[in-house]
Design a protein around this motif. Structure first.
Motif, short mmCIF file in Angstrom:
data_model
loop_
_atom_site.label_atom_id
_atom_site.label_comp_id
_atom_site.label_asym_id
_atom_site.label_seq_id
_atom_site.Cartn_x
_atom_site.Cartn_y
_atom_site.Cartn_z
N ALA A 120 44.23 -51.96 33.15
CA ALA A 120 44.92 -53.24 33.36
C ALA A 120 44.82 -54.14 32.13
O ALA A 120 45.68 -54.99 31.91
N THR A 121 43.78 -53.96 31.31
CA THR A 121 43.60 -54.79 30.12
C THR A 121 44.23 -54.18 28.88
O THR A 121 44.19 -54.79 27.82
N LYS A 122 44.81 -53.00 29.00
CA LYS A 122 45.41 -52.31 27.85
C LYS A 122 46.90 -52.66 27.77
O LYS A 122 47.52 -53.03 28.76
N PRO A 123 47.49 -52.52 26.57
CA PRO A 123 48.91 -52.84 26.43
C PRO A 123 49.79 -51.93 27.29
O PRO A 123 49.47 -50.76 27.49
N THR A 124 50.91 -52.48 27.75
CA THR A 124 51.89 -51.70 28.50
C THR A 124 52.83 -51.00 27.51
O THR A 124 52.82 -51.29 26.30
N GLU A 125 53.66 -50.11 28.02
CA GLU A 125 54.66 -49.45 27.18
C GLU A 125 55.61 -50.48 26.56
O GLU A 125 55.97 -50.38 25.39
N ASP A 126 56.01 -51.47 27.35
CA ASP A 126 56.90 -52.51 26.83
C ASP A 126 56.25 -53.31 25.72
O ASP A 126 56.89 -53.67 24.72
N GLN A 127 54.95 -53.60 25.88
CA GLN A 127 54.23 -54.33 24.83
C GLN A 127 54.13 -53.49 23.56
O GLN A 127 54.24 -54.02 22.45
#
Length: 145
Positions: A120-127
Motif C-alpha cells: 500500500a505504501t509502494k508506487p502504483t503503476e499509474d504513479q
C-alpha cells in the motif's frame, strides 16, 4: 507433453540463465554479497518451465523439468525484506494446513494478505508511468537547452 502417473513427482532443476536475478540486484546489494560472504537477500522470484524429460516406454529415467528465473525483484529495505519473509512464513503455514508438510499449524488462508500493508505504501503503476513521463519531459527540456 508427457503424461505423469499420480505417483510421479518430477525433479526440478534450475536453468543456468540467471540474468533477471542479476538485473534486479542494485549495486550496493551486489557489493554486499561479494564483500560479506554469507549475506542473505530476500526476493520475489518467478520461475518458468523451459524443458522437460519425460517417460519413454521401457526407460527407467525419472521425470525432470528445468525451470528458469524469468522475473525477480529484491527487497531493498529491511521493511520490504520483513514483509516478504512474513509472506513466506504464511505460505509455509498454509502448506502445513493443506497437508503438504508433516506438521499441522495455524495460519492465514490468504498468505498474500501479509503483503497488503507494505504494498500500500509502494508506487502504483499509474504513479510509475507518471514518473517516467516526467523524466522524459526533463530529458527533452535539457536537450532543447
Amino acid at each position: 507433453m508427457p503424461k505423469l502417473s499420480p505417483a510421479d513427482v518430477p525433479e526440478v532443476k534450475l536453468d543456468s540463465a540467471a540474468a533477471s536475478i542479476e538485473a534486479s540486484l542494485p549495486r550496493e546489494v551486489r557489493r554486499g554479497l561479494f564483500e560479506k560472504p554469507g549475506t542473505t537477500v530476500v526476493a520475489i522470484v518467478e520461475l518458468t518451465s523451459k524443458s522437460y524429460t519425460g517417460h519413454a516406454e521401457g526407460e527407467e529415467k525419472d521425470p525432470q523439468v528445468k525451470v528458469r528465473v524469468t522475473g525477480c525483484e529484491v527487497a531493498r529495505s529491511d521493511e520490504d525484506a520483513a514483509a516478504l519473509l512474513d509472506a513466506k512464513r504464511a505460505m509455509w503455514r498454509d502448506r502445513q494446513i493443506e497437508g503438504t508438510l508433516d506438521e499441522i499449524g495455524q495460519g492465514p488462508r490468504r498468505p498474500d494478505a501479509a503483503l497488503l500493508d507494505i504494498t500500500a505504501t509502494k508506487p502504483t503503476e499509474d504513479q510509475l508511468k507518471e514518473h517516467r513521463r516526467q523524466i522524459e519531459d526533463q530529458r527533452r527540456a535539457e536537450y532543447v537547452r
